[in-house]
Design an enzyme around this catalytic site. Structure first.
Site, PDB file in Angstrom:
ATOM      1  N   GLN A  18      45.553  44.012  29.022  1.00 50.39           N
ATOM      2  CA  GLN A  18      45.267  42.577  29.441  1.00 50.39           C
ATOM      3  C   GLN A  18      46.408  41.774  30.446  1.00 50.39           C
ATOM      4  O   GLN A  18      47.507  41.803  29.932  1.00 50.39           O
ATOM      5  CB  GLN A  18      45.020  41.693  28.093  1.00 50.39           C
TER       6      GLN A  18
ATOM      7  N   GLN B 212      42.910  45.026  34.283  1.00 47.64           N
ATOM      8  CA  GLN B 212      42.186  44.311  33.104  1.00 47.64           C
ATOM      9  C   GLN B 212      42.227  43.095  33.056  1.00 47.64           C
ATOM     10  O   GLN B 212      43.493  42.426  32.927  1.00 47.64           O
ATOM     11  CB  GLN B 212      42.674  45.103  31.853  1.00 47.64           C
ATOM     12  N   ASP B 213      41.188  42.305  32.934  1.00 48.01           N
ATOM     13  CA  ASP B 213      40.975  40.992  32.664  1.00 48.01           C
ATOM     14  C   ASP B 213      41.470  39.958  33.799  1.00 48.01           C
ATOM     15  O   ASP B 213      42.406  39.145  33.723  1.00 48.01           O
ATOM     16  CB  ASP B 213      41.838  40.606  31.320  1.00 48.01           C
TER      17      ASP B 213
ATOM     18  N   ASP C 227      36.563  44.661  32.241  1.00 47.63           N
ATOM     19  CA  ASP C 227      36.244  43.359  31.974  1.00 47.63           C
ATOM     20  C   ASP C 227      36.747  42.321  32.520  1.00 47.63           C
ATOM     21  O   ASP C 227      37.442  41.349  32.375  1.00 47.63           O
ATOM     22  CB  ASP C 227      36.582  42.961  30.533  1.00 47.63           C
TER      23      ASP C 227
END
Length: 542
Positions: free
Chosen positions: A343, A365-366, A387
């Site tokens: 993240q 990611q993120d 995501d």
């Protein structure tokens, strides 16, 4: 448990029921309905008798029981509980034994403070309603603010991921109490908002288009209008940031810190070409700030904070904006942590009625944390792997380009992970008239929370968007409660024949359903987007 709660409720109400013995049946029924709503405001709360007592006290201050006074009393009681929770959490600061725990505790304090603000805004809106002040947009405001207030406690507890959870155990009771109370208020509002003060909504034609070139907001000078049309000549700004010292400041953080707090007028900061290596955290008191760069790839804010360094996901953001009415245009927000560090947020948004025009969000990611409140993205670029558009804001993306990057081995690329946790929340992601350029096998989204909501409309999808379209989070979680939809998409990845058969997945066939997810209805855009000067499509467009 519910039977016991009802027993307590009956005992609690005995004096008022006895007092009703001589009233007529209609008044008796009205009182019963009122008491049932009071119980609903305290449902599933651990200390029921205390909650009922507090609520009754607040209701007595609010005057005769009506739909308005019940919600007003529930808001006041919930606001008090959230404030007490902040005091409780603060006491555990000294018990943190790791950096991640310290960050998580600070996150919780800030997030609950967000909820206190959003509850206070809601209370002020209720006061205006009760005073008879007309505002057709109050429904959108209240649903947006209460939805955000409900999400913040969850983010607080998520920050303890990667710890031994001992501190989380100490504070979780207080956090869950606040969560339940806010959820009850939101449920009450959803149930009662049309009784007796439902506004008349403006009905916009599905293909009506509103452009900033048609009418500029009052705060813009002619130079500002020229800027939005593509020229920086004669541009009026309040501050200039330049790495070479040719402006007022060398860092964006300095310019924001020197900007007025709690401003009600637009404050424009021009950020010249350059790579700004800083983490920006624009607090909620910094309202109506606009950052203007020289273009995507020219004005770049970059950092590399990530989960593996001990940061919470919430705090990894290179740029975090919380003040109301934030605008950014012609800038890049970047996190260079890479896929190995998991993240790592490039941009986090908790700014209500915020807008991003011709900006790029770059990470893995993120990447884009659309955490809460109403947001609008126009002609932006978003890059990532897992995501990489996530959170629980109410966000509309128009004319945006969504790119995939190479993930770690065995990882699956998922564009969205929307975090709606209650069916009463007005949150979700609407990707409209946009483009998905997938260089890896790609899924449109997966359900992070129980009522995850995302739609793609009139959007081009390249061939590597997978035939199934969507991916499970784990097992059957949320497959019957999520709301995913597709409407008139195009391109080789948009074929519907192989899509998932989940109960919560919808092939949208009628314009009326699709229209719900447009700027006018989904983010109440006509009440605030015209003042940003950014062009937007009101309805479905072409």
């Amino acid at each position: 448990m519910m039977a016991f709660a009802n027993f307590l409720f009956i005992v609690f109400l005995l004096p008022s029921l006895e007092a009703l013995s001589n009233v007529n049946p209609s008044e008796y029924q009205q009182e019963l309905n009122t008491q049932a709503l009071i119980l609903q405001a305290c449902s599933n709360v651990e200390n029921l008798s205390s909650c009922l007592s507090n609520f009754q006290g607040e209701l007595q201050k609010s005057g005769p029981p009506t739909a308005q006074s019940i919600i007003h009393a529930a808001l006041r009681a919930t606001l008090d509980e959230a404030s007490r929770a902040i005091d409780t959490i603060t006491k555990f600061n000294s018990l943190s034994i790791s950096y991640r725990e310290q960050v998580a505790i600070e996150d919780c304090k800030e997030l609950l403070d967000f909820s206190v603000s959003e509850l206070a805004w809601s209370l002020m809106e209720m006061n205006r309603i009760r005073a008879g002040i007309k505002n057709v947009h109050y429904e959108g405001n209240l649903k947006a603010w209460l939805s955000a207030a409900l999400s913040n406690p969850d983010t607080c507890l998520e920050g303890f991921e990667g710890t031994d959870r001992h501190l989380e155990n100490f504070i979780s009771g207080s956090i869950k109490q606040v969560t339940q109370l806010i959820g009850n208020v939101l449920g009450l509002y959803t149930q009662l908002h049309s009784l007796p003060f439902k506004p008349t909504r403006h009905d916009h034609n599905a293909t009506t288009t509103k452009s900033s070139s048609d009418k500029f907001p009052e705060w813009m000078t002619e130079g500002d209008q020229g800027l939005l049309k593509g020229s920086s000549l004669g541009m009026h700004v309040d501050a200039i940031v330049a790495l070479d010292g040719s402006g007022h400041y060398r860092t964006i953080t300095e310019a924001i810190n020197e900007a007025p707090s709690y401003s009600t007028r637009r404050y424009i900061i021009y950020v010249k070409t350059g790579v700004y290596r800083e983490n920006i955290d624009m607090k909620r008191k910094k309202s109506y700030i606009m950052l203007v760069g020289d273009g995507i790839g020219k004005t770049v804010v970059t950092g590399n904070r990530n989960f593996m360094q001990g940061w919470t996901t919430f705090r990894t953001a290179t740029v975090a904006v919380s003040g109301k009415g934030f605008i950014a245009r012609d800038m890049t927000f970047r996190n260079t942590a890479g896929p190995l560090n998991h993240q790592a947020v490039a941009l986090r948004v908790d700014s209500d009625q915020s807008a991003f025009y011709r900006c790029s969000m770059e990470g893995y990611q993120d990447t884009l944390y659309a955490h809460s409140l109403r947001q609008f993205y126009r002609e932006c670029e978003i890059h990532g792997t897992i995501d990489y558009i996530f959170g629980n804001g109410a966000a509309v993306f128009q004319e945006c380009k969504i790119y995939t990057r190479v993930p770690l081995p065995l990882q699956k690329v998922t564009i969205t992970a929307q975090g709606r946790k209650s069916p009463h929340q007005s949150t979700g992601f609407s990707i409209q008239n946009s483009y998905i350029f997938a260089s890896q096998p790609t899924y449109l989204g997966r359900p992070w929370k129980q009522y995850s909501r995302t739609v793609f409309m009139n959007t081009y999808m390249s061939a590597l968007v997978q035939p199934r379209g969507w991916l499970e989070w784990y097992g059957n979680f949320a497959l019957g409660t999520l709301w995913y939809g597709e409407y008139r998409n195009r391109g080789p990845g948009a074929l519907l024949s192989g899509r998932v058969k989940w109960p919560g997945y919808h092939i949208i066939k009628d314009a009326r359903t699709a229209k719900f997810f447009t700027v006018a209805q989904f983010i109440d855009g006509m009440s605030w987007l015209p003042s940003t000067g950014i062009k937007f499509t009101v309805g479905l467009g072409n």
